[in-house]
Motif scaffolding. Structure first.
Motif, PDB file in Angstrom:
ATOM      1  N   HIS A  47       0.804  -1.229   0.000  1.00  0.00           N
ATOM      2  CA  HIS A  47       0.000   0.000   0.000  1.00  0.00           C
ATOM      3  C   HIS A  47       0.835   1.275   0.000  1.00  0.00           C
ATOM      4  CE1 HIS A  47      -3.585  -2.399   0.571  1.00  0.00           C
ATOM      5  NE2 HIS A  47      -2.907  -3.092   1.465  1.00  0.00           N
ATOM      6  N   HIS A  48       2.149   1.142   0.009  1.00  0.00           N
ATOM      7  CA  HIS A  48       3.064   2.300   0.008  1.00  0.00           C
ATOM      8  C   HIS A  48       2.731   3.284   1.126  1.00  0.00           C
ATOM      9  CE1 HIS A  48       4.626   0.763  -3.727  1.00  0.00           C
ATOM     10  NE2 HIS A  48       3.401   0.718  -4.188  1.00  0.00           N
ATOM     11  N   VAL A  49       2.539   2.734   2.317  1.00  0.00           N
ATOM     12  CA  VAL A  49       2.299   3.547   3.506  1.00  0.00           C
ATOM     13  C   VAL A  49       3.304   3.138   4.581  1.00  0.00           C
ATOM     14  CG1 VAL A  49      -0.165   3.863   3.037  1.00  0.00           C
ATOM     15  CG2 VAL A  49       0.583   1.961   4.464  1.00  0.00           C
ATOM     16  N   TYR A  50       3.506   4.009   5.535  1.00  0.00           N
ATOM     17  CA  TYR A  50       4.393   3.715   6.648  1.00  0.00           C
ATOM     18  C   TYR A  50       3.578   3.217   7.831  1.00  0.00           C
ATOM     19  CZ  TYR A  50       7.747   6.310   3.895  1.00  0.00           C
ATOM     20  OH  TYR A  50       8.556   6.733   2.886  1.00  0.00           O
ATOM     21  N   ALA A  51       4.200   2.361   8.626  1.00  0.00           N
ATOM     22  CA  ALA A  51       3.514   1.817   9.795  1.00  0.00           C
ATOM     23  C   ALA A  51       4.495   1.703  10.953  1.00  0.00           C
ATOM     24  CB  ALA A  51       2.936   0.441   9.476  1.00  0.00           C
ATOM     25  N   VAL A  52       3.973   1.846  12.144  1.00  0.00           N
ATOM     26  CA  VAL A  52       4.737   1.622  13.368  1.00  0.00           C
ATOM     27  C   VAL A  52       3.944   0.634  14.205  1.00  0.00           C
ATOM     28  CG1 VAL A  52       5.913   3.841  13.358  1.00  0.00           C
ATOM     29  CG2 VAL A  52       3.708   3.655  14.456  1.00  0.00           C
ATOM     30  N   GLY A  53       4.646  -0.185  14.958  1.00  0.00           N
ATOM     31  CA  GLY A  53       3.946  -1.237  15.676  1.00  0.00           C
ATOM     32  C   GLY A  53       4.120  -1.237  17.173  1.00  0.00           C
ATOM     33  N   ARG A  54       4.838  -0.290  17.695  1.00  0.00           N
ATOM     34  CA  ARG A  54       5.056  -0.234  19.142  1.00  0.00           C
ATOM     35  C   ARG A  54       4.405   1.019  19.712  1.00  0.00           C
ATOM     36  NH1 ARG A  54       7.997  -4.120  21.178  1.00  0.00           N
ATOM     37  NH2 ARG A  54       9.332  -5.300  19.778  1.00  0.00           N
ATOM     38  N   HIS A  55       3.872   0.894  20.904  1.00  0.00           N
ATOM     39  CA  HIS A  55       3.147   1.998  21.541  1.00  0.00           C
ATOM     40  C   HIS A  55       3.992   3.269  21.598  1.00  0.00           C
ATOM     41  CE1 HIS A  55       1.583   4.413  24.881  1.00  0.00           C
ATOM     42  NE2 HIS A  55       0.410   4.039  24.403  1.00  0.00           N
ATOM     43  N   GLU A  56       5.252   3.142  21.989  1.00  0.00           N
ATOM     44  CA  GLU A  56       6.117   4.315  22.099  1.00  0.00           C
ATOM     45  C   GLU A  56       6.258   5.041  20.744  1.00  0.00           C
ATOM     46  OE1 GLU A  56      10.830   5.158  22.560  1.00  0.00           O
ATOM     47  OE2 GLU A  56       9.990   3.633  23.873  1.00  0.00           O
TER      48      GLU A  56
END
Length: 64
Positions: A47-56
């Motif tokens: 999808h050519h999007v950025y993602a983060v997976g940690r709460h911080e």
């Protein structure tokens, strides 16, 4: 926040898992583990999007 103006910023690694695939929606935990293990920020290639997976990291992104 540290000054990053003199640092070279590299693109984030890509994660080749589609978070909208039916098998991921049915069981998201392996995807979420891969997201956390890959890097602090990743690009979701499908999808050519950025993602983060940690709460911080999420808190940092939302506060910026």
């Amino acid at each position: 926040m540290p000054d990053i103006s003199d640092q070279i910023l590299l693109p984030p690694p890509q994660l080749d898992i589609d978070p909208y695939a039916m098998e991921v929606i049915a069981n998201p935990y392996p995807f979420l583990a891969a997201l956390r293990d890959c890097a602090r920020v990743v690009e979701i290639a499908a999808h050519h999007v950025y993602a983060v997976g940690r709460h911080e990291a999420v808190a940092t992104v939302l506060a910026d």
